[in-house]
Motif scaffolding. Structure first.
Motif, short mmCIF file in Angstrom:
data_model
loop_
_atom_site.label_atom_id
_atom_site.label_comp_id
_atom_site.label_asym_id
_atom_site.label_seq_id
_atom_site.Cartn_x
_atom_site.Cartn_y
_atom_site.Cartn_z
N PRO A 69 -113.02 -51.48 -35.91
CA PRO A 69 -113.62 -51.12 -34.63
C PRO A 69 -115.05 -50.61 -34.77
CG PRO A 69 -112.26 -49.34 -35.43
CD PRO A 69 -112.14 -50.44 -36.45
N ILE A 70 -115.67 -50.44 -33.60
CA ILE A 70 -116.93 -49.73 -33.50
C ILE A 70 -116.63 -48.27 -33.20
CG2 ILE A 70 -117.17 -50.37 -31.05
CD1 ILE A 70 -120.20 -50.27 -31.42
N THR A 71 -117.33 -47.37 -33.88
CA THR A 71 -117.12 -45.94 -33.68
C THR A 71 -118.04 -45.43 -32.59
OG1 THR A 71 -116.58 -45.71 -36.04
CG2 THR A 71 -117.11 -43.69 -34.81
N LEU A 72 -117.45 -44.85 -31.54
CA LEU A 72 -118.21 -44.29 -30.43
C LEU A 72 -117.63 -42.93 -30.07
CD1 LEU A 72 -118.36 -47.38 -28.01
CD2 LEU A 72 -120.18 -46.60 -29.53
N PRO A 73 -118.45 -42.01 -29.58
CA PRO A 73 -117.89 -40.76 -29.03
C PRO A 73 -116.94 -41.09 -27.89
CG PRO A 73 -120.28 -40.59 -29.28
CD PRO A 73 -119.92 -42.03 -29.51
N ARG A 74 -115.80 -40.42 -27.85
CA ARG A 74 -114.82 -40.73 -26.80
C ARG A 74 -115.34 -40.44 -25.40
NH1 ARG A 74 -109.78 -42.13 -28.06
NH2 ARG A 74 -109.14 -42.03 -30.25
N SER A 75 -116.31 -39.55 -25.27
CA SER A 75 -116.85 -39.21 -23.95
C SER A 75 -117.99 -40.12 -23.51
CB SER A 75 -117.33 -37.75 -23.94
OG SER A 75 -118.24 -37.51 -25.00
N LEU A 76 -118.45 -41.03 -24.39
CA LEU A 76 -119.48 -41.98 -23.99
C LEU A 76 -118.88 -42.96 -22.99
CD1 LEU A 76 -122.46 -42.88 -24.77
CD2 LEU A 76 -121.35 -44.65 -26.16
N PRO A 77 -119.54 -43.22 -21.85
CA PRO A 77 -118.96 -44.13 -20.85
C PRO A 77 -118.56 -45.47 -21.42
CG PRO A 77 -120.83 -42.97 -19.91
CD PRO A 77 -120.78 -42.59 -21.37
N ALA A 78 -119.31 -45.98 -22.40
CA ALA A 78 -118.98 -47.29 -22.98
C ALA A 78 -117.61 -47.30 -23.64
CB ALA A 78 -120.05 -47.70 -23.99
N PHE A 79 -117.14 -46.15 -24.11
CA PHE A 79 -115.85 -46.11 -24.82
C PHE A 79 -114.72 -46.62 -23.92
CE2 PHE A 79 -111.97 -44.53 -26.57
CZ PHE A 79 -112.17 -44.41 -27.94
N ASP A 80 -114.59 -46.06 -22.73
CA ASP A 80 -113.50 -46.47 -21.84
C ASP A 80 -113.69 -47.90 -21.34
OD1 ASP A 80 -112.14 -44.09 -22.09
OD2 ASP A 80 -113.12 -43.17 -20.35
N VAL A 81 -114.93 -48.27 -21.05
CA VAL A 81 -115.19 -49.64 -20.56
C VAL A 81 -114.74 -50.66 -21.60
CG1 VAL A 81 -116.98 -51.28 -19.91
CG2 VAL A 81 -117.11 -48.93 -19.08
N LEU A 82 -115.17 -50.47 -22.85
CA LEU A 82 -114.85 -51.44 -23.89
C LEU A 82 -113.38 -51.39 -24.28
CD1 LEU A 82 -118.01 -51.12 -26.18
CD2 LEU A 82 -117.61 -52.59 -24.20
N ASP A 83 -112.79 -50.21 -24.24
CA ASP A 83 -111.37 -50.09 -24.56
C ASP A 83 -110.53 -50.88 -23.56
OD1 ASP A 83 -109.18 -48.92 -26.10
OD2 ASP A 83 -108.77 -47.72 -24.30
N ARG A 84 -110.89 -50.81 -22.27
CA ARG A 84 -110.17 -51.58 -21.25
C ARG A 84 -110.35 -53.08 -21.44
NH1 ARG A 84 -112.22 -47.45 -17.82
NH2 ARG A 84 -113.87 -48.86 -17.08
N GLU A 85 -111.50 -53.48 -21.98
CA GLU A 85 -111.76 -54.91 -22.20
C GLU A 85 -111.07 -55.45 -23.45
OE1 GLU A 85 -115.94 -55.55 -22.33
OE2 GLU A 85 -116.28 -54.89 -20.27
N GLY A 86 -110.49 -54.57 -24.25
CA GLY A 86 -109.82 -55.01 -25.47
C GLY A 86 -110.69 -54.96 -26.71
N VAL A 87 -111.94 -54.46 -26.58
CA VAL A 87 -112.79 -54.28 -27.76
C VAL A 87 -112.22 -53.13 -28.59
CG1 VAL A 87 -115.11 -53.71 -28.56
CG2 VAL A 87 -114.81 -55.14 -26.54
#
Length: 316
Positions: free
Chosen positions: A2-20
């Protein structure tokens, strides 16, 4: 991986929902490998949308990526909350002693300005010189790529009589390029710019054109001497990015043409169709793969004499 991102970064939830595949910093610390250190110098006004777009592309590879978000030190964003900038971005002067496997320099809506008129140009020059001693490979996007071509080679940008705005087909000029593995003979790519760089002037400086369009000219250029790629168009764009730009201009009463090759039957009442997503993933996946294959395991070697001469790097 995976790519490592802070869990509070907005991109984290967006990409997690997309299956990234995304992973929090705590989980990444438990994995016994060295992630690739990729930095994003984000010059775009809408920081959150841009950071999500690039995180999506570089996070689609099977490697663990440690993404660092960078901003210009003195420049203050007017379109992104200060709390977001404080929480997730580091000023360049704070990271200048660090070394990175890769750096992406985004575009910026300042094409109409001469480079010397850009408020942060002095620091931008410092960043570009820094890439030669602290970054393994650099990817300049749109204005970011134009700025690097000017700084390193004095290849000028030329103002267009009308904006290039739409989706354009760029043909593959170098089929055996490692940056274009898996590409079709041509690739659709979004375009949104008022300036261009010209083939003859690029080639006169020894730069290699990898993708080019009859309508919009050079799209992707390799600068082997500076371990860099320059892309003047936008494989990273979301499906609706051009639509939002078009709708904004229409709402503001700004004269604007319907973006060509974007809407079905050129009808803006219909939803746009994404025809570039797969090639975007290929391009950035190839870039990450080449970094992985050639970067030193010891990041302290990045930018050293042996690294620049090709004597030191070994695969991770």
């Amino acid at each position: 991986m995976p790519i490592t991102l802070p869990r509070s970064l907005p991109a984290f939830d967006v990409l997690d929902r997309e299956g990234v595949m995304v992973i929090g910093e705590d989980g990444a610390a438990r994995q016994d490998i060295r992630p690739l250190r990729i930095a994003l110098l984000n010059l775009m006004p809408m920081k959150i949308a841009t950071e999500t777009q690039f995180a999506r592309l570089i996070g689609a590879t099977p490697l663990q990526i440690d993404l660092t978000l960078i901003r210009m030190t003195e420049h203050q964003s007017r379109h992104t909350a200060p709390e977001h900038m404080e929480a997730f971005y580091q000023p360049f002067q704070k990271v200048r002693d660090q070394r990175f496997d890769g750096l992406i320099v985004t575009g910026s809506p300042i094409e109409h300005l001469d480079y010397d008129e850009v408020s942060y140009w002095d620091e931008m020059r410092e960043v570009m010189d820094w890439t030669q001693t602290h970054v393994h490979r650099t990817f300049g996007v749109c204005w970011g790529g134009m700025a690097m071509a000017w700084h390193f080679h004095r290849v000028a940008k030329h103002l267009l009589p009308a904006k290039h705005f739409g989706c354009d087909r760029a043909r593959v000029e170098v089929p055996d390029s490692p940056w274009l593995r898996g590409f079709s003979d041509d690739a659709m790519v979004p375009v949104s710019r008022w300036t261009e760089l010209r083939r003859g002037e690029l080639e006169a400086k020894g730069l290699r054109i990898l993708l080019e369009s009859e309508r919009t000219g050079p799209c992707l250029v390799e600068d082997a001497g500076h371990r860099a790629l320059y892309v003047f168009n936008h494989f990273e764009y979301d499906t609706d990015t051009l639509k939002r730009e078009y709708d904004r201009d229409v709402a503001n009463g700004t004269p604007v043409e319907i973006p060509y090759g974007y809407y079905t039957d050129d009808d803006p009442s219909l939803p746009p169709v994404n025809r570039w997503r797969s090639h975007g993933h290929l391009l950035y996946g190839n870039w990450i793969n080449e970094i992985y294959q050639t970067t030193p395991y010891d990041t302290a070697l990045i930018g050293t004499h042996s690294h620049r001469m090709g004597e030191g790097p070994v695969p991770l």
